[in-house]
Design an enzyme around this catalytic site. Structure first.
Site, short mmCIF file in Angstrom:
data_model
loop_
_atom_site.label_atom_id
_atom_site.label_comp_id
_atom_site.label_asym_id
_atom_site.label_seq_id
_atom_site.Cartn_x
_atom_site.Cartn_y
_atom_site.Cartn_z
N VAL A 20 -20.63 0.85 -3.27
CA VAL A 20 -20.85 -0.58 -3.02
C VAL A 20 -22.24 -0.83 -2.42
O VAL A 20 -22.99 -1.69 -2.89
CB VAL A 20 -19.76 -1.15 -2.07
N GLY A 60 -23.18 3.98 -0.58
CA GLY A 60 -22.34 4.63 -1.58
C GLY A 60 -22.21 3.70 -2.79
O GLY A 60 -23.15 2.99 -3.15
N GLY A 67 -24.57 2.71 4.92
CA GLY A 67 -23.74 3.33 3.88
C GLY A 67 -24.13 2.82 2.52
O GLY A 67 -23.87 1.66 2.17
N LYS A 109 0.86 -1.17 0.00
CA LYS A 109 0.00 0.00 0.00
C LYS A 109 0.90 1.23 0.00
O LYS A 109 2.06 1.14 0.43
CB LYS A 109 -0.86 -0.02 1.27
P1 NAD Z 1 -18.40 5.37 -0.85
O1 NAD Z 1 -17.62 6.52 -0.34
O2 NAD Z 1 -18.93 5.39 -2.25
O3 NAD Z 1 -19.64 5.04 0.12
C1 NAD Z 1 -19.61 5.21 1.49
C2 NAD Z 1 -20.99 5.70 1.89
O4 NAD Z 1 -21.07 5.73 3.31
C3 NAD Z 1 -21.29 7.11 1.39
O5 NAD Z 1 -22.55 7.13 0.75
C4 NAD Z 1 -21.30 7.94 2.67
O6 NAD Z 1 -22.16 9.04 2.61
C5 NAD Z 1 -21.74 6.91 3.68
N1 NAD Z 1 -21.42 7.25 5.07
C6 NAD Z 1 -20.37 7.93 5.56
N2 NAD Z 1 -20.45 8.04 6.88
C7 NAD Z 1 -21.59 7.39 7.25
C8 NAD Z 1 -22.21 7.13 8.50
N3 NAD Z 1 -21.70 7.58 9.63
N4 NAD Z 1 -23.38 6.41 8.50
C9 NAD Z 1 -23.91 5.96 7.35
N5 NAD Z 1 -23.36 6.19 6.14
C10 NAD Z 1 -22.21 6.89 6.09
O7 NAD Z 1 -17.45 4.10 -0.63
P2 NAD Z 1 -17.60 2.67 -1.29
O8 NAD Z 1 -16.65 2.56 -2.43
O9 NAD Z 1 -19.03 2.30 -1.45
O10 NAD Z 1 -16.96 1.76 -0.13
C11 NAD Z 1 -17.70 1.46 1.04
C12 NAD Z 1 -16.81 0.68 2.01
O11 NAD Z 1 -16.38 -0.53 1.38
C13 NAD Z 1 -15.53 1.40 2.43
O12 NAD Z 1 -15.22 1.02 3.74
C14 NAD Z 1 -14.50 0.85 1.48
O13 NAD Z 1 -13.20 0.92 2.04
C15 NAD Z 1 -14.96 -0.58 1.35
N6 NAD Z 1 -14.53 -1.21 0.10
C16 NAD Z 1 -14.90 -0.70 -1.10
C17 NAD Z 1 -14.48 -1.32 -2.26
C18 NAD Z 1 -14.88 -0.82 -3.63
O14 NAD Z 1 -14.72 -1.54 -4.61
N7 NAD Z 1 -15.42 0.40 -3.75
C19 NAD Z 1 -13.68 -2.48 -2.20
C20 NAD Z 1 -13.34 -3.02 -0.95
C21 NAD Z 1 -13.78 -2.36 0.21
#
Ligand code: NAD
Length: 366
Positions: free
Chosen positions: A196, A194, A192, A92
């Site tokens: 995913v 977002g 959350g 990383k």
């Molecule tokens: P994202 O930033 O698109 O979504 C995160 C969501 O969580 C956002 O909509 C945000 O508004 C919301 N959020 C923030 N604080 C919050 C709270 N206190 N309560 C409720 N919702 C809240 O991120 P993502 O890409 O969807 O990833 C989500 C998680 O999965 C992260 O932890 C990320 O590290 C992990 N992850 C993502 C991927 C990927 O392919 N995108 C891969 C592995 C792990």
């Protein structure tokens, strides 16, 4: 040996003490005064292949905080790749600075040159604070970069693949807990929605799951209600809901003592990274409470599998097919945890480490 050189070899509390504890292979400090680049690349383990892991840009308050973060995240990548059966190691990078103010094309291209100097031992990608556009700049200096846009032969947004793997991990958990992997009629809360979480909401509602969502983004909540008929809950109220499955898909470290005690569900299965505030203490607390926890670094590995597919020649169908292995691996971990009477996070780490050890012994003869 003089006193001074004896001091140099002390490893009780210095930088080497820290990397000895985590068993990292190599740490690279990258500095460029012209672009303001201050980066740390941590290569944890390359037994299975080159270390792959994104570059996070964050305004760390201290350099020690940046170092702690990159050591923790790179170790996590080793286990995620190993348990997913990928020929990748763990690494990383972090760039210290404010991604909105301090980032520039020159900085990313310079960073790419540092990556290039590692001769393929480290492959970078985007992460929090960096974008696919930044990776295009990195690509100008090195081929050791993944997560590029589809227009550049990359895999594009990995989130749908991550959501698919998380969904399969959730189904495997249901199989273990209920004797059937159907999610029909199951009460599922997704924290959350977002990139995913929204895809996961779609997959789960398609199967007849009854979904409640929480988010701080009102537009996302509105979309989940109108597109998928989701119910909405406010903030921390999500922990007290009467549920079958809780899916953390926002922040890390939310599985702490207080929240675990509040949970009223059978299964925890979500995509957020590093959900357990303390791996040992909270992994154990979840087990003692009789909840089934699907280890995050396994069931959210779809994104990494997608990026790996880019490294070996991108094909979304292959990435989706490889992601399907998450279902069986999740069940294997539950069985191992049961046999050894250990918590599931520990079982997952043991399984990942056993693959690394097995391959290391293959390499011990020329
Ligand atoms: P994202 O930033 O698109 O979504 C995160 C969501 O969580 C956002 O909509 C945000 O508004 C919301 N959020 C923030 N604080 C919050 C709270 N206190 N309560 C409720 N919702 C809240 O991120 P993502 O890409 O969807 O990833 C989500 C998680 O999965 C992260 O932890 C990320 O590290 C992990 N992850 C993502 C991927 C990927 O392919 N995108 C891969 C592995 C792990």
């Amino acid at each position: 040996m003089s006193n001074t050189s004896q001091e140099t070899h002390k490893t009780k509390d210095g930088l080497f003490a820290q990397v000895t504890t985590t068993n990292h292979e190599q740490i690279v400090f990258c500095n460029d005064n012209d672009s303001g680049l201050k980066a740390i690349i941590a290569i944890h383990n390359t037994v299975l292949g080159p270390g792959l892991g994104g570059t996070r840009m964050w305004n760390y308050s201290t350099e020690q905080e940046a170092l702690n973060d990159v050591l923790r995240l790179s170790r996590g990548m080793t286990y995620k790749a190993a348990i997913s059966g990928l020929n990748l190691g763990g690494a990383k990078a972090v760039i210290i600075g404010d991604a909105k103010k301090d980032k520039s094309e020159a900085m990313m291209r310079k960073f790419g040159r540092f990556v290039e100097n590692l001769n393929g031992k480290y492959i970078t990608a985007e992460d929090v604070g960096t974008t696919t556009k930044d990776m295009e700049y990195v690509k100008m200096s090195t081929d050791s970069v993944a997560g590029l846009p589809e227009s550049m032969g990359g895999g594009g947004d990995p989130s749908p693949v991550t959501a698919y793997g998380t969904y399969l991990g959730m189904k495997a958990s249901a199989q273990k807990a209920y004797g059937s992997d159907s999610l029909e009629g199951k009460k599922i809360a997704i924290q959350g929605i977002g990139k995913v979480g929204m895809h996961l909401t779609e997959l789960v509602t398609k199967e007849g799951g009854i979904v409640t969502v929480s988010d701080i983004n009102q537009a996302s909540l509105k979309h989940a209600v109108s597109a998928y008929g989701a119910h909405v809950v406010d903030g921390d109220d999500i922990y007290g809901l009467d549920l079958d499955i809780f899916a953390p898909c926002a922040l890390g470290a939310i599985l702490n003592t207080r929240n675990i005690k509040a949970l009223k569900c059978d299964i925890i299965a979500g995509a957020a990274n590093n959900q357990l505030a303390d791996e040992e203490e909270h992994g154990l607390l979840i087990k003692e409470k009789g909840l089934l926890y699907a280890p995050d670094f396994l069931i959210n590995a779809g994104g990494l599998i997608n990026v790996y597919s880019e490294v070996v020649g991108y094909n979304r169908e292959n990435a989706m097919r490889d992601t399907e292995n998450i279902y069986d691996t999740t069940l294997n971990i539950f069985n191992l945890a049961e046999e050894q009477n250990i918590h599931t996070q520990k079982a997952a780490t043991l399984l990942a480490q056993s693959r690394i050890d097995a391959i290391l012994s293959v390499q011990s003869t020329y």
